[in-house]
Design an enzyme around this catalytic site. Structure first.
Site, mmCIF file in Angstrom:
data_model
loop_
_atom_site.group_PDB
_atom_site.id
_atom_site.type_symbol
_atom_site.label_atom_id
_atom_site.label_comp_id
_atom_site.label_asym_id
_atom_site.label_seq_id
_atom_site.Cartn_x
_atom_site.Cartn_y
_atom_site.Cartn_z
ATOM 1 N N LYS A 55 0.814 -1.218 0.000
ATOM 2 C CA LYS A 55 0.000 0.000 0.000
ATOM 3 C C LYS A 55 0.852 1.274 0.000
ATOM 4 C CE LYS A 55 -4.032 -1.994 2.309
ATOM 5 N NZ LYS A 55 -4.893 -1.857 3.507
ATOM 6 N N TYR A 109 -12.758 -2.216 -3.896
ATOM 7 C CA TYR A 109 -13.373 -2.247 -2.567
ATOM 8 C C TYR A 109 -14.897 -2.304 -2.617
ATOM 9 C CZ TYR A 109 -8.802 -1.218 -0.505
ATOM 10 O OH TYR A 109 -7.485 -1.274 -0.088
ATOM 11 N N ASN A 146 -1.834 0.030 6.925
ATOM 12 C CA ASN A 146 -1.357 -1.244 7.462
ATOM 13 C C ASN A 146 -0.405 -1.967 6.508
ATOM 14 O OD1 ASN A 146 -3.096 -2.352 5.570
ATOM 15 N ND2 ASN A 146 -4.551 -3.131 7.065
ATOM 16 N N HIS A 179 -2.148 -5.327 1.409
ATOM 17 C CA HIS A 179 -3.429 -6.012 1.176
ATOM 18 C C HIS A 179 -3.074 -7.361 0.579
ATOM 19 C CE1 HIS A 179 -7.420 -6.990 -0.386
ATOM 20 N NE2 HIS A 179 -6.769 -7.412 -1.446
ATOM 21 N N GLU A 227 -10.021 -9.460 -7.874
ATOM 22 C CA GLU A 227 -9.043 -8.400 -7.679
ATOM 23 C C GLU A 227 -7.951 -8.397 -8.750
ATOM 24 O OE1 GLU A 227 -9.542 -8.318 -2.813
ATOM 25 O OE2 GLU A 227 -7.730 -9.215 -3.684
#
Length: 132
Positions: A10, A50, A113, A116, A127
């Site tokens: 990310k 998403y 974080n 993914h 995805e």
């Protein structure tokens, strides 16, 4: 059983120059990187990516964050790669993730974080078509 999964380093981790550190964890585990790509998510891509969260209050934050900078996406392959990858990355919230996991070591918040990873074959199939 050999399978494939998608990981995305990310924007927070890319900005902090952690791409090599993160990818090396998967190579060290014996997984093969089949495809690797640096990109910027467009808003349309992020909304598709998403889509499962589009009715949740944090949806716009997800879209805004993933479009905030470059990401590095990889398709990795190996035995039981989906489940093992989920163990390597740790819990979504870095405060709850074990030390030694990517999120436990590098994550700084729920959104930031660091990584993914597809959580199932079905997620991977959806995805990967958005990214590659």
């Amino acid at each position: 059983m050999t399978e494939q999964t998608l990981i995305i380093v990310k924007p927070d981790a890319v900005k902090r120059n952690l791409v090599g550190e993160i990818l090396s964890r998967f190579e060290t585990k014996g997984f093969c990187i089949l495809k690797l790509k640096m990109l910027n998510f467009t808003a349309e891509m992020a909304e598709q990516f998403y889509a499962a969260h589009n009715s949740k209050p944090f949806f716009s934050e997800l879209v805004s964050f993933i479009t905030s900078g470059k990401v590095v996406a990889a398709i990795i392959e190996g035995d039981n790669v989906i489940n093992v990858t989920r163990e390597i990355i740790g819990k979504t919230n870095p405060k709850e993730a074990n030390s030694g996991t990517i999120r436990g070591d590098y994550g700084i918040g729920i959104l930031e974080n660091s990584i993914h990873a597809s959580d199932s074959k079905e997620s991977f199939d959806k995805e990967v078509n958005i990214i590659f």
